[in-house]
Design a protein around this motif. Structure first.
Motif, mmCIF file in Angstrom:
data_model
loop_
_atom_site.group_PDB
_atom_site.id
_atom_site.type_symbol
_atom_site.label_atom_id
_atom_site.label_comp_id
_atom_site.label_asym_id
_atom_site.label_seq_id
_atom_site.Cartn_x
_atom_site.Cartn_y
_atom_site.Cartn_z
ATOM 1 N N SER A 230 -4.203 2.697 -1.990
ATOM 2 C CA SER A 230 -3.864 1.617 -1.580
ATOM 3 C C SER A 230 -4.948 0.471 -0.553
ATOM 4 N N GLU B 98 -5.013 -3.276 -2.180
ATOM 5 C CA GLU B 98 -3.901 -3.774 -2.648
ATOM 6 C C GLU B 98 -3.045 -3.481 -1.535
ATOM 7 N N ASN B 99 -1.433 -3.602 -1.281
ATOM 8 C CA ASN B 99 -0.572 -3.839 -0.991
ATOM 9 C C ASN B 99 0.289 -2.384 -1.213
#
Length: 381
Positions: free
Chosen positions: A338, A343-344
């Motif tokens: 991630s 990304e979160n």
């Protein structure tokens, strides 16, 4: 705390004296990412190589227009003989080429090559694409001469819009590199963990240590912290070297980009701390269960297959089960992916994974402390 610190200092001082073990432990953290970077460098260079492809064109006098088209696409006639280690790529143009083209009949062109040869895969695809492009060009000309718009044979045109970022694209290949970062905590502390357990027992220094006014918990914790220190040093080495090494890999040529910020590397290191303690506790457990030093080395060598299989299995099988975010080892791997993609991070899954990893490590250490109260373990009976 003073007893624990004394054990840690004693074990660390003993471990640091063995320079060969330390260098062997750190070599994995260095050479693992380096080898991956070299492999990616040559792979990208091969995929993006725009140099002319030399093939054998049989019957080139039968279709001079096709030969000229191929030359424009970088596919040329090979001068000289093929090397013995290479499988020839041969394109055969039939004698009835001109007649078949004049009658608007299909022409059979033969391409002979070894499709299993990895080094020639790109060359073979370029030859195929060039021939198919020429075929499409002839088809368009024939339709135009008959007053037909060539677009009628393409009723649907698919427009591709790639929403992937450079980071998410890089995750496709950087996932295997992240596995090396995770495995560095298992490899870097392995020799030290074996030496301070099975090694001390063979040197008869374990009995002397147990005779001191120390609890077995203090002894096990001190040993675990010593091996964990080496594991984390290997992790730091991997985290620092990977951005430096991959700066020389031309990922931008295939539309990828990896940006290792200081904050990302710091977060990765924090996530590796409980995993390093778990790896150390697991190795100490196996080493104390073994009857001698060599047996401990053998068992731990087999033990390392488990995290390797789990990490590479999840990476290459592309498993998407949500439970992977909450398990030890796979939880750290998913969090790393991630971060690379931009990304979160699944905060709840990452925290639960870290707590579960730490809890498993402490339970193992507690069990080892109980094991050291048994004469069978202390004397390797």
């Amino acid at each position: 705390m003073s007893a624990l610190t004394s054990v840690w200092k004693k074990e660390f001082r003993d471990a640091i004296r063995d320079k060969r073990s330390v260098l062997a432990a750190m070599s994995y953290a260095f050479f693992g990412p380096l080898l991956m970077a070299v492999a990616f460098f040559f792979l990208i260079t091969q995929l993006t190589d725009k140099a002319d492809i030399e093939i054998t064109i049989e019957g080139e006098e039968n279709a001079p227009q096709l030969v000229d088209f191929l030359n424009e696409r970088g596919v040329v006639q090979k001068q000289g003989e093929w090397a013995k280690t290479e499988t020839p790529i041969v394109l055969t143009l039939p004698e009835n080429w001109q007649e078949s083209v004049r009658k608007a009949e299909p022409v059979e062109v033969t391409l002979r090559a070894d499709w299993s040869a990895q080094k020639q895969q790109t060359d073979i695809k370029r030859v195929e694409q060039a021939v198919q492009a020429y075929s499409s060009q002839i088809a368009a000309y024939r339709l135009t001469l008959r007053g037909v718009d060539p677009r009628v044979i393409q009723p649907v045109q698919l427009q591709k819009q790639d929403l992937a970022t450079r980071g998410s694209k890089a995750a496709l290949i950087m996932g295997s590199v992240l596995v090396f970062i995770i495995l560095s905590v298992f490899w870097s502390g392995m020799n030290v963990a074996i030496d301070i357990s099975a090694g001390e027992r063979e040197r008869n220094s374990l009995e002397f240590l147990l005779s001191q006014p120390l609890s077995t918990w203090d002894i096990v914790t001190g040993k675990a912290l010593t091996a964990t220190t080496f594991s984390l040093f290997g992790a730091i080495l991997s985290l620092v070297l990977i951005p430096i090494i991959f700066a020389y890999v031309p990922l931008h040529e295939i539309g990828m980009n990896v940006n290792f910020s200081v904050g990302m590397m710091a977060l990765m290191f924090i996530l590796l701390v409980p995993l390093a303690l778990f790896a150390t506790a697991l190795q100490l457990f196996v080493s104390f269960r073994a009857k001698n030093f060599k047996e401990a080395q053998t068992y731990i060598s087999f033990l390392l297959i488990i995290p390797m299989a789990a990490s590479f299995g999840v990476e290459f099988a592309r498993l998407k089960n949500p439970i992977l975010y909450y398990l030890p080892l796979t939880g750290q791997h998913q969090a790393f992916l991630s971060l690379i993609r931009g990304e979160n991070v699944n905060v709840m899954g990452t925290v639960i994974s870290a707590i579960a990893t730490l809890a498993a490590a402490l339970l193992l250490m507690k069990y080892i402390a109980r094991m050291l109260k048994s004469e069978k373990i202390v004397f390797g009976l």
